[in-house]
Design a protein around this motif. Structure first.
Motif, PDB file in Angstrom:
ATOM      1  N   VAL A 161      20.022 -58.827  22.172  1.00  0.00           N
ATOM      2  CA  VAL A 161      20.252 -57.524  22.791  1.00  0.00           C
ATOM      3  C   VAL A 161      18.962 -56.726  22.740  1.00  0.00           C
ATOM      4  N   ARG A 162      18.500 -56.272  23.875  1.00  0.00           N
ATOM      5  CA  ARG A 162      17.273 -55.479  23.929  1.00  0.00           C
ATOM      6  C   ARG A 162      17.553 -54.066  23.453  1.00  0.00           C
ATOM      7  N   PRO A 163      16.762 -53.521  22.530  1.00  0.00           N
ATOM      8  CA  PRO A 163      16.969 -52.136  22.077  1.00  0.00           C
ATOM      9  C   PRO A 163      16.878 -51.186  23.259  1.00  0.00           C
ATOM     10  N   SER A 164      17.762 -50.161  23.263  1.00  0.00           N
ATOM     11  CA  SER A 164      17.768 -49.223  24.381  1.00  0.00           C
ATOM     12  C   SER A 164      16.506 -48.361  24.403  1.00  0.00           C
ATOM     13  N   HIS A 165      15.944 -48.099  23.228  1.00  0.00           N
ATOM     14  CA  HIS A 165      14.750 -47.271  23.130  1.00  0.00           C
ATOM     15  C   HIS A 165      13.751 -47.941  22.187  1.00  0.00           C
ATOM     16  N   PRO A 166      12.995 -48.917  22.668  1.00  0.00           N
ATOM     17  CA  PRO A 166      12.071 -49.642  21.787  1.00  0.00           C
ATOM     18  C   PRO A 166      10.929 -48.779  21.263  1.00  0.00           C
ATOM     19  N   GLY A 167      10.613 -47.685  21.951  1.00  0.00           N
ATOM     20  CA  GLY A 167       9.583 -46.786  21.472  1.00  0.00           C
ATOM     21  C   GLY A 167       8.227 -47.030  22.102  1.00  0.00           C
ATOM     22  N   ALA A 168       7.383 -46.023  22.056  1.00  0.00           N
ATOM     23  CA  ALA A 168       6.083 -46.066  22.715  1.00  0.00           C
ATOM     24  C   ALA A 168       4.993 -46.708  21.882  1.00  0.00           C
ATOM     25  N   GLU A 169       5.246 -46.966  20.615  1.00  0.00           N
ATOM     26  CA  GLU A 169       4.201 -47.442  19.711  1.00  0.00           C
ATOM     27  C   GLU A 169       3.465 -48.652  20.265  1.00  0.00           C
ATOM     28  N   GLN A 170       4.201 -49.567  20.863  1.00  0.00           N
ATOM     29  CA  GLN A 170       3.589 -50.805  21.357  1.00  0.00           C
ATOM     30  C   GLN A 170       2.688 -50.579  22.571  1.00  0.00           C
ATOM     31  N   PHE A 171       2.781 -49.402  23.191  1.00  0.00           N
ATOM     32  CA  PHE A 171       1.974 -49.113  24.376  1.00  0.00           C
ATOM     33  C   PHE A 171       0.724 -48.291  24.064  1.00  0.00           C
ATOM     34  N   LEU A 172       0.567 -47.857  22.815  1.00  0.00           N
ATOM     35  CA  LEU A 172      -0.605 -47.082  22.444  1.00  0.00           C
ATOM     36  C   LEU A 172      -1.865 -47.944  22.523  1.00  0.00           C
ATOM     37  N   PRO A 173      -2.950 -47.405  23.063  1.00  0.00           N
ATOM     38  CA  PRO A 173      -4.189 -48.182  23.167  1.00  0.00           C
ATOM     39  C   PRO A 173      -4.945 -48.197  21.844  1.00  0.00           C
ATOM     40  N   ASP A 174      -5.850 -49.133  21.713  1.00  0.00           N
ATOM     41  CA  ASP A 174      -6.679 -49.193  20.504  1.00  0.00           C
ATOM     42  C   ASP A 174      -7.590 -47.968  20.411  1.00  0.00           C
ATOM     43  N   THR A 175      -8.137 -47.552  21.553  1.00  0.00           N
ATOM     44  CA  THR A 175      -8.965 -46.351  21.609  1.00  0.00           C
ATOM     45  C   THR A 175      -8.058 -45.149  21.818  1.00  0.00           C
ATOM     46  N   ARG A 176      -8.200 -44.128  20.976  1.00  0.00           N
ATOM     47  CA  ARG A 176      -7.259 -43.017  21.015  1.00  0.00           C
ATOM     48  C   ARG A 176      -7.848 -41.742  21.600  1.00  0.00           C
ATOM     49  N   ALA A 206      -0.430 -44.291  28.769  1.00  0.00           N
ATOM     50  CA  ALA A 206       0.899 -43.695  28.904  1.00  0.00           C
ATOM     51  C   ALA A 206       1.477 -43.908  30.297  1.00  0.00           C
ATOM     52  N   ALA A 207       0.622 -44.058  31.288  1.00  0.00           N
ATOM     53  CA  ALA A 207       1.097 -44.289  32.651  1.00  0.00           C
ATOM     54  C   ALA A 207       1.882 -45.590  32.762  1.00  0.00           C
ATOM     55  N   ARG A 208       1.695 -46.493  31.803  1.00  0.00           N
ATOM     56  CA  ARG A 208       2.381 -47.787  31.832  1.00  0.00           C
ATOM     57  C   ARG A 208       3.475 -47.882  30.780  1.00  0.00           C
ATOM     58  N   CYS A 209       3.834 -46.759  30.170  1.00  0.00           N
ATOM     59  CA  CYS A 209       4.790 -46.782  29.055  1.00  0.00           C
ATOM     60  C   CYS A 209       6.201 -47.138  29.540  1.00  0.00           C
ATOM     61  N   ARG A 210       6.830 -48.031  28.803  1.00  0.00           N
ATOM     62  CA  ARG A 210       8.217 -48.421  29.031  1.00  0.00           C
ATOM     63  C   ARG A 210       8.993 -48.318  27.717  1.00  0.00           C
ATOM     64  N   GLY A 211       8.622 -47.326  26.908  1.00  0.00           N
ATOM     65  CA  GLY A 211       9.202 -47.201  25.583  1.00  0.00           C
ATOM     66  C   GLY A 211      10.643 -46.734  25.563  1.00  0.00           C
ATOM     67  N   CYS A 212      11.110 -46.136  26.663  1.00  0.00           N
ATOM     68  CA  CYS A 212      12.524 -45.792  26.800  1.00  0.00           C
ATOM     69  C   CYS A 212      12.896 -45.944  28.269  1.00  0.00           C
ATOM     70  N   ASP A 213      14.133 -45.659  28.593  1.00  0.00           N
ATOM     71  CA  ASP A 213      14.611 -45.914  29.952  1.00  0.00           C
ATOM     72  C   ASP A 213      14.253 -44.829  30.965  1.00  0.00           C
ATOM     73  N   LEU A 214      13.645 -43.743  30.531  1.00  0.00           N
ATOM     74  CA  LEU A 214      13.400 -42.643  31.452  1.00  0.00           C
ATOM     75  C   LEU A 214      12.421 -43.002  32.566  1.00  0.00           C
ATOM     76  N   TYR A 215      11.541 -43.951  32.321  1.00  0.00           N
ATOM     77  CA  TYR A 215      10.565 -44.327  33.350  1.00  0.00           C
ATOM     78  C   TYR A 215      11.248 -44.872  34.595  1.00  0.00           C
ATOM     79  N   GLU A 216      12.465 -45.365  34.450  1.00  0.00           N
ATOM     80  CA  GLU A 216      13.140 -46.018  35.571  1.00  0.00           C
ATOM     81  C   GLU A 216      13.452 -45.059  36.721  1.00  0.00           C
ATOM     82  N   ASN A 217      13.753 -43.805  36.391  1.00  0.00           N
ATOM     83  CA  ASN A 217      14.109 -42.834  37.428  1.00  0.00           C
ATOM     84  C   ASN A 217      13.043 -41.769  37.660  1.00  0.00           C
ATOM     85  N   ALA A 218      12.061 -41.695  36.792  1.00  0.00           N
ATOM     86  CA  ALA A 218      10.998 -40.702  36.962  1.00  0.00           C
ATOM     87  C   ALA A 218       9.954 -41.212  37.950  1.00  0.00           C
ATOM     88  N   ALA A 219       9.284 -40.286  38.624  1.00  0.00           N
ATOM     89  CA  ALA A 219       8.242 -40.678  39.570  1.00  0.00           C
ATOM     90  C   ALA A 219       7.021 -41.223  38.849  1.00  0.00           C
TER      91      ALA A 219
END
Length: 223
Positions: free
Chosen positions: A3-18, A27-40
């Motif tokens: 079962v895929r977690p509904s909100h895996p979180g953004a941590e895995q999308f953070l870049p090495d350079t901060r 952040a433009a490529r973040c899929r840490g929660c489901d909100l990206y699906e309906n947002a522009a």
């Protein structure tokens, strides 16, 4: 089947350079929660990297989602006026949101998209971006605008109605930011500018004055 977690979180999308540029791009490529699906698009924070004041709202609105910039809609214009009336016009300011995608409801394909408050899980999933922004900007004073931002920064037990305008130590004693190393000298919470816009006509001036008063308290923390 896993079962895929509904909100895996953004941590895995953070870049090495901060740096802010690197964070904004990632952040433009973040899929840490489901909100990206309906947002522009992802709406990241904006402002100078050396900003002394950071203002944190809830989430992008309809205009922000369309334009890709934080606080450029009606609430953003009211906030800009309040910042000026509070004597902060010349202060380097960074504005962002606790949640980076627009959560809305309404008929798909319809013209009207109605704001819907992010869930606790969605706010938690997006929190790594906010933490990274704090670490990159290192503001002197931090202001939470509204309950969602205050909950993200100060913990779910924080109540804006009871504690607004009060200068608070940083980091908070409880919550996800307890122990945060960012050298913030003071923090406070106030209402979101959209709450002023929603106030009844006869109450709107008083609500606006309250927002300005709280922002003036933030200005004192910058002295």
């Amino acid at each position: 089947m896993a079962v895929r977690p509904s909100h895996p979180g953004a941590e895995q999308f953070l870049p090495d350079t901060r740096s802010l540029d690197a964070l904004r791009s990632a952040a433009a490529r973040c899929r840490g929660c489901d909100l990206y699906e309906n947002a522009a698009q992802t709406v990241f924070g904006r402002g100078p990297g050396e900003a002394r004041l950071m203002l944190v709202g809830e989430q992008p609105g309809d205009v922000e989602d369309t334009e890709g910039k934080a606080f450029v809609g009606p609430a953003g214009r009211l906030l800009d006026r309040a910042v000026g009336d509070a004597g902060l016009r010349e202060t380097a300011t960074y504005v962002t949101n606790a949640v980076k995608h627009f959560r809305w409801k309404g008929a798909r394909g319809g013209k009207r998209r109605i704001h819907e408050k992010p869930s606790a899980g969605q706010s938690a999933a997006c929190r790594p971006w906010l933490a990274a922004e704090l670490a990159a900007v290192r503001p002197t004073v931090l202001v939470a605008l509204g309950a969602t931002a205050a909950g993200s920064l100060f913990g779910p037990a924080f109540r804006v109605t009871q504690q607004r305008g009060t200068m608070l130590p940083w980091p908070p004693e409880k919550g996800d930011f307890a122990g945060d190393p960012t050298p913030i000298q003071a923090a406070l919470a106030t209402v979101h500018p959209s709450a002023v816009l929603r106030a009844r006509d006869e109450d709107r001036a008083e609500a606006y004055d309250g927002l300005v008063r709280d922002l003036r308290a933030a200005a004192e923390g910058l002295r």
